[in-house]
Design an enzyme around this catalytic site. Structure first.
Site, PDB file in Angstrom:
ATOM      1  N   ASP A  74      -9.817  78.286  61.404  1.00 29.45           N
ATOM      2  CA  ASP A  74     -11.067  77.515  61.315  1.00 29.45           C
ATOM      3  C   ASP A  74     -11.431  77.169  59.874  1.00 29.45           C
ATOM      4  O   ASP A  74     -11.798  76.022  59.573  1.00 29.45           O
ATOM      5  CB  ASP A  74     -12.231  78.292  61.949  1.00 29.45           C
ATOM      6  CG  ASP A  74     -12.203  78.236  63.474  1.00 29.45           C
ATOM      7  OD1 ASP A  74     -11.131  77.927  64.027  1.00 29.45           O
ATOM      8  OD2 ASP A  74     -13.245  78.498  64.097  1.00 29.45           O
ATOM      9  N   ALA A 124     -17.368  75.953  59.334  1.00 33.65           N
ATOM     10  CA  ALA A 124     -17.788  74.769  58.573  1.00 33.65           C
ATOM     11  C   ALA A 124     -18.985  75.121  57.688  1.00 33.65           C
ATOM     12  O   ALA A 124     -19.063  74.700  56.523  1.00 33.65           O
ATOM     13  CB  ALA A 124     -18.129  73.633  59.528  1.00 33.65           C
ATOM     14  N   PRO A 139     -22.058  71.579  67.574  1.00 32.38           N
ATOM     15  CA  PRO A 139     -22.679  72.535  68.501  1.00 32.38           C
ATOM     16  C   PRO A 139     -22.314  73.990  68.148  1.00 32.38           C
ATOM     17  O   PRO A 139     -21.199  74.260  67.711  1.00 32.38           O
ATOM     18  CB  PRO A 139     -22.090  72.146  69.863  1.00 32.38           C
ATOM     19  CG  PRO A 139     -21.675  70.713  69.716  1.00 32.38           C
ATOM     20  CD  PRO A 139     -21.263  70.556  68.282  1.00 32.38           C
TER      21      PRO A 139
END
Ligand code: PMV
Length: 327
Positions: free
Chosen positions: A157, A116, A106
């Site tokens: 991240d 990502a 999401p």
């Protein structure tokens, strides 16, 4: 020849916001992935197919040309554009590219979608042009793209998305990979409210400026919860992880980053028998996470649905970035 690269999203189990100041954040990679397919072009254009999100377009130099969807969508592609260009610069090769973006992470929900996508973009571009990049090079180049979106992100991240598994991150100390195997019975609930990490971090900072002693005390407590949380994770002590998540949610509410939609989902999960639940990521919308007995995963999931959240039963992904040639 084309190349496909995939990279996982993430969830913060403990330590969001406090990590900005001190103390560790504990982060896992989740089994939701971004996938980039890269192909060389005969011209200089860098074209993005994001048709899952309803748009497509290309850059000629720095100028965005929409093929489908609005022109402003080009802003959303800056991080990937920078990631691809920095990669080519790094390996000293240049080419036009067709990049196809697909993802089941999401967006703008605190689950690491942009990192990502950047990690997978670097890996796909590097492999396509025979760059022979190491994992650390992929991680560092993806960070260059991330900076476009987040200013100066902590770097957690892109690291978790590159390496997968479980990590502890502390500002000034860096990343520590945690030796942990197997799963944890976790359910994520997406409130489906988009939010901006940058704005929420600024809000906490402003509260701290107005009430330094009080907020510093809360930050120290969050750091302590995070350290205890890591011990509980290593011991697989689910009830203790649950207690610590509940305490962490209270502390995050105290610094003003929860909203009623998140509180409703947290209470729905607890009401369905979860050991504990908290918001995950910056708050203000986005997601919550619950730990439960494995037998109750479905119950907790259903309770989140009934409260109008979008549930995801997630596993830890030990596969970080992965690349393959499609021929
Ligand atoms: O962007 P999110 O929702 O994953 O949140 C990031 C975590 C914060 O601690 C709030 C910010 C940061 O840079 O560590």
């Amino acid at each position: 020849m084309s190349v496909e690269a995939t990279a996982p999203g993430k969830a913060i189990l403990f330590g969001e916001h406090s990590v900005v100041y001190r103390g560790p954040a504990i982060v896992i990679a989740i089994d939701r992935r971004a996938k980039i397919t890269a192909k060389e072009r005969d011209d200089e254009r860098i074209r993005f197919d994001c048709l899952d999100l309803g748009f497509e377009g290309y850059f000629e130099g720095d100028e965005y040309h929409p093929v489908a969807g609005e022109e402003w969508r080009g802003n959303r592609l800056q991080a990937m554009l920078v990631a691809a260009r920095k990669t080519m610069e790094h390996i000293d090769k240049t080419s036009g590219l067709d990049l196809t973006v697909r993802s089941d992470i999401p967006i703008a929900a605190g689950l690491g979608s942009s990192a990502a996508i950047c990690v997978a973009t670097v890996a796909a571009t590097g492999e396509l042009l025979d760059g022979n990049l190491s994992q650390q090079e992929i991680c560092d180049l993806a960070y260059e793209g991330e900076k476009m979106v987040h200013g100066t992100p902590s770097g957690v991240d892109n690291n978790i998305s590159t390496y997968g598994g479980v990590l502890s991150y502390e500002t000034g100390v860096g990343i520590e990979k945690i030796d942990f195997q197997g799963g944890l019975p976790l359910v994520i609930g997406n409130s489906k409210r988009k939010r901006s990490t940058r704005r929420l971090v600024a809000r906490v900072r402003a509260l701290r400026d107005r009430n330094p002693e009080l907020v510093d005390g809360l930050i120290d407590s969050m750091g302590e919860v995070s350290r205890k949380g890591l011990e509980a994770i290593k011991a697989r002590d689910y009830p203790m992880i649950g207690d610590l998540m509940n305490i962490n949610h209270g502390l995050l509410s105290s610094v003003g980053v929860s909203i009623s939609r998140l509180d409703i989902l947290v209470h729905a999960a607890r009401g369905a028998g979860a050991y504990g639940a908290k918001l995950t990521g910056a708050g203000g919308g986005g997601c919550m996470i619950a730990i439960t007995d494995p037998d109750k995963l479905r119950d907790v999931s259903r309770a989140i649905s009934r409260s109008r959240g979008e549930p995801h039963i997630v596993n830890i992904s030990y596969e970080g970035v992965e690349t393959r040639r499609l021929g």
